[in-house]
Each structure stands twice: as C-alpha cells, then as structure tokens.
Design a protein around this motif. Sequence first.
Motif, short mmCIF file in Angstrom:
data_model
loop_
_atom_site.label_atom_id
_atom_site.label_comp_id
_atom_site.label_asym_id
_atom_site.label_seq_id
_atom_site.Cartn_x
_atom_site.Cartn_y
_atom_site.Cartn_z
N HIS A 157 23.99 48.31 30.98
CA HIS A 157 24.77 49.08 30.01
C HIS A 157 24.28 50.53 29.92
CE1 HIS A 157 26.73 45.42 28.86
NE2 HIS A 157 25.58 44.87 28.58
N SER B 49 25.58 53.59 31.39
CA SER B 49 26.58 54.33 32.16
C SER B 49 26.08 55.73 32.52
CB SER B 49 27.92 54.39 31.43
OG SER B 49 27.77 55.01 30.18
N TRP C 66 33.83 50.70 39.19
CA TRP C 66 33.08 49.94 38.17
C TRP C 66 32.62 50.85 37.04
CZ3 TRP C 66 29.94 47.38 42.58
CH2 TRP C 66 30.67 46.32 43.12
N LEU C 67 32.17 52.05 37.38
CA LEU C 67 31.75 52.98 36.34
C LEU C 67 32.94 53.37 35.47
CD1 LEU C 67 29.62 54.71 34.96
CD2 LEU C 67 30.11 56.50 36.64
N ALA D 122 33.58 50.74 33.03
CA ALA D 122 32.59 50.74 31.95
C ALA D 122 32.86 51.85 30.95
CB ALA D 122 31.18 50.89 32.53
N SER E 101 40.37 53.57 38.02
CA SER E 101 39.80 52.35 38.61
C SER E 101 40.87 51.53 39.30
CB SER E 101 39.13 51.48 37.54
OG SER E 101 37.94 52.05 37.12
#
Length: 117
Positions: free
Chosen positions: A2, A4, A30-31, A34, A43
């Motif tokens: 967790h 980022s 993926w970032l 998040a 994404s």
Amino acid sequence: MHRSDYAEKQLRIMQQIDEDHTLTQLASAWLNLAVGGSKIQESYLIFQDLSEKYPMTGLILNGKAVCCIHMGNSDEAETLLLEALNKPAEAFTSRSYACKRASSAENSFERAVQSVA
C-alpha cells in the motif's frame, strides 16, 4: 504494501528504461488501479491494449474486470470473470513455469553477486 508513492517512483525508473515494455505497462496499470479515480480508465486501456497484443490470460481478464467494477460496468466485469474462469489450466501452468524459471534465475544471480562481493 500500500505504498503507491514508492510504486510510482519505481514505475518512473521502469519508464526511463523502456516505457513500452510489457512489465512497465502492467506496473502502470496496477498503479493506476491503486490510485483510482480517473486513472481507472487509463488502466482499462492498458489492459485492452495488452489483450490485443497477447493471448488473453487470466491476469489481463482480471485486470480488465477490476477496471470495469470500478467504472460501474458490472455486466462486462461479470463476462470477463466468467471468461477467466473458463480458461484452460495450461494457460495458467505455463505462466507458473515461467515464474519458477525467473525465480531460479534470480537466485542464481544473487549467489553470483555474493560470490563476487
């Protein structure tokens, strides 16, 4: 976990090396997941691009499904997840084999570094 902020720093390093590399694209997707918000659409587009370049895998299908859930498109998410569940076992075992080989190579590299140090 967790973090980022740390992930973003690492992603910038990856992008400097090769912005178009598949791993860089996955890390970016993926970032963005998040971070959330407007990054979810980015994404989805990355996962869509990967699904057009490569055979559809559970990883790509699940990534697209998570994006759809965040964007409120539960029907498409359900379709993608059902498709991921119906993937043949060999689609996942070949990736597992590749991961084992990568892990073995990493261990060999670590041993070589230690022997030189």
